[in-house]
Design an enzyme around this catalytic site. Structure first.
Site, PDB file in Angstrom:
ATOM      1  N   GLY A   1       0.746  -0.902  -0.101  1.00  0.00           N
ATOM      2  CA  GLY A   1      -0.166   0.236   0.161  1.00  0.00           C
ATOM      3  C   GLY A   1       0.688   1.323   0.263  1.00  0.00           C
ATOM      4  O   GLY A   1       0.596   2.564   0.368  1.00  0.00           O
TER       5      GLY A   1
ATOM      6  N   HIS B   1       8.486   6.055   5.622  1.00  0.00           N
ATOM      7  CA  HIS B   1       7.141   6.943   6.541  1.00  0.00           C
ATOM      8  C   HIS B   1       6.844   6.155   7.496  1.00  0.00           C
ATOM      9  O   HIS B   1       6.631   4.672   6.678  1.00  0.00           O
ATOM     10  CB  HIS B   1       6.542   8.488   5.837  1.00  0.00           C
TER      11      HIS B   1
ATOM     12  N   HIS C   1       9.035   7.563  -0.006  1.00  0.00           N
ATOM     13  CA  HIS C   1       9.599   8.518   0.397  1.00  0.00           C
ATOM     14  C   HIS C   1       9.707   7.622   2.128  1.00  0.00           C
ATOM     15  O   HIS C   1       8.503   7.949   2.687  1.00  0.00           O
ATOM     16  CB  HIS C   1       9.937   9.439   0.875  1.00  0.00           C
TER      17      HIS C   1
HETATM   18  P1  AMP Z   1       1.405   5.767   2.251  1.00  0.00           P
HETATM   19  O1  AMP Z   1      -0.252   5.000   1.041  1.00  0.00           O
HETATM   20  O2  AMP Z   1       2.087   4.985   3.170  1.00  0.00           O
HETATM   21  O3  AMP Z   1       2.086   5.847   1.405  1.00  0.00           O
HETATM   22  O4  AMP Z   1       1.100   6.312   2.818  1.00  0.00           O
HETATM   23  C1  AMP Z   1       1.313   8.097   2.577  1.00  0.00           C
HETATM   24  C2  AMP Z   1       0.519   8.946   3.574  1.00  0.00           C
HETATM   25  O5  AMP Z   1       1.051  10.343   2.828  1.00  0.00           O
HETATM   26  C3  AMP Z   1      -1.083   8.748   3.007  1.00  0.00           C
HETATM   27  O6  AMP Z   1      -1.827   9.167   3.690  1.00  0.00           O
HETATM   28  C4  AMP Z   1      -1.676  10.111   2.430  1.00  0.00           C
HETATM   29  O7  AMP Z   1      -2.928  10.746   3.153  1.00  0.00           O
HETATM   30  C5  AMP Z   1      -0.643  10.948   2.681  1.00  0.00           C
HETATM   31  N1  AMP Z   1      -0.445  12.136   2.145  1.00  0.00           N
HETATM   32  C6  AMP Z   1      -0.048  12.412   0.658  1.00  0.00           C
HETATM   33  N2  AMP Z   1       0.384  13.626   0.434  1.00  0.00           N
HETATM   34  C7  AMP Z   1       0.181  14.584   1.702  1.00  0.00           C
HETATM   35  C8  AMP Z   1       0.480  15.694   2.398  1.00  0.00           C
HETATM   36  N3  AMP Z   1       0.499  16.647   1.142  1.00  0.00           N
HETATM   37  N4  AMP Z   1       0.540  16.126   3.268  1.00  0.00           N
HETATM   38  C9  AMP Z   1      -0.130  15.029   4.342  1.00  0.00           C
HETATM   39  N5  AMP Z   1      -0.420  13.817   3.768  1.00  0.00           N
HETATM   40  C10 AMP Z   1       0.003  13.442   2.878  1.00  0.00           C
HETATM   41 ZN    ZN Z   2      11.740  12.305  -0.629  1.00  0.00          ZN
END
Ligand code: AMP
Ligand code: ZN
Length: 114
Positions: free
Chosen positions: A93, A100, A98
């Site tokens: 998912g 996180h 990057h």
């Molecule tokens: P993943 O699916 O583990 O890659 O999670 C990426 C997360 O980043 C998702 O929960 C998104 O809602 C969040 N996300 C994407 N763009 C932003 C943004 N500009 N600011 C804060 N959260 C974000």
């Molecule tokens: Zn990055």
């Protein structure tokens, strides 16, 4: 990384709601929260996925997990509890490449991740 969204957030080029920050990591509210508390913790250094973590990153991983404790205290979810998630690659998912860590809490979480 020029085009990485989370690198842009770390640099302040894209706004975010900072929850906690130090020189190594940044924690900010998820833009699309899946729980009452949904915070993203990133290293300021660009590492694409969990699979790219190497032994030299051990301090960085410690910084990330220390930030989780700070986030949990700041958000007031430390005592009741919370969940941490790191998605890796497509079937895990992962959408943003990057590294996180998600901190989810503020309600009784169901086993909705499977
Ligand atoms: P993943 O699916 O583990 O890659 O999670 C990426 C997360 O980043 C998702 O929960 C998104 O809602 C969040 N996300 C994407 N763009 C932003 C943004 N500009 N600011 C804060 N959260 C974000
Ligand atoms: Zn990055």
């Amino acid at each position: 990384m020029k085009d990485c969204i989370f690198c842009k957030i770390a640099r302040g080029d894209i706004p975010s709601n900072t929850v906690y920050e130090n020189d190594k990591v940044l924690a900010f509210d998820d833009i699309n929260p899946m729980a009452p508390v949904h915070v993203i913790v990133i290293p300021k250094k660009h590492v694409a996925t969990l699979l790219d973590v190497i032994p030299e990153h051990v301090d960085m991983m410690g910084d990330i997990f220390s930030a989780v404790t700070e986030v949990a205290r700041i958000k007031g979810i430390d005592e009741k509890g919370f969940r941490t998630v790191i998605n890796c690659n497509e079937e895990g998912g992962q959408v943003i490449f990057h590294l996180h860590l998600h901190v989810l809490g503020g309600k009784k979480l169901q086993d909705e991740l499977a």
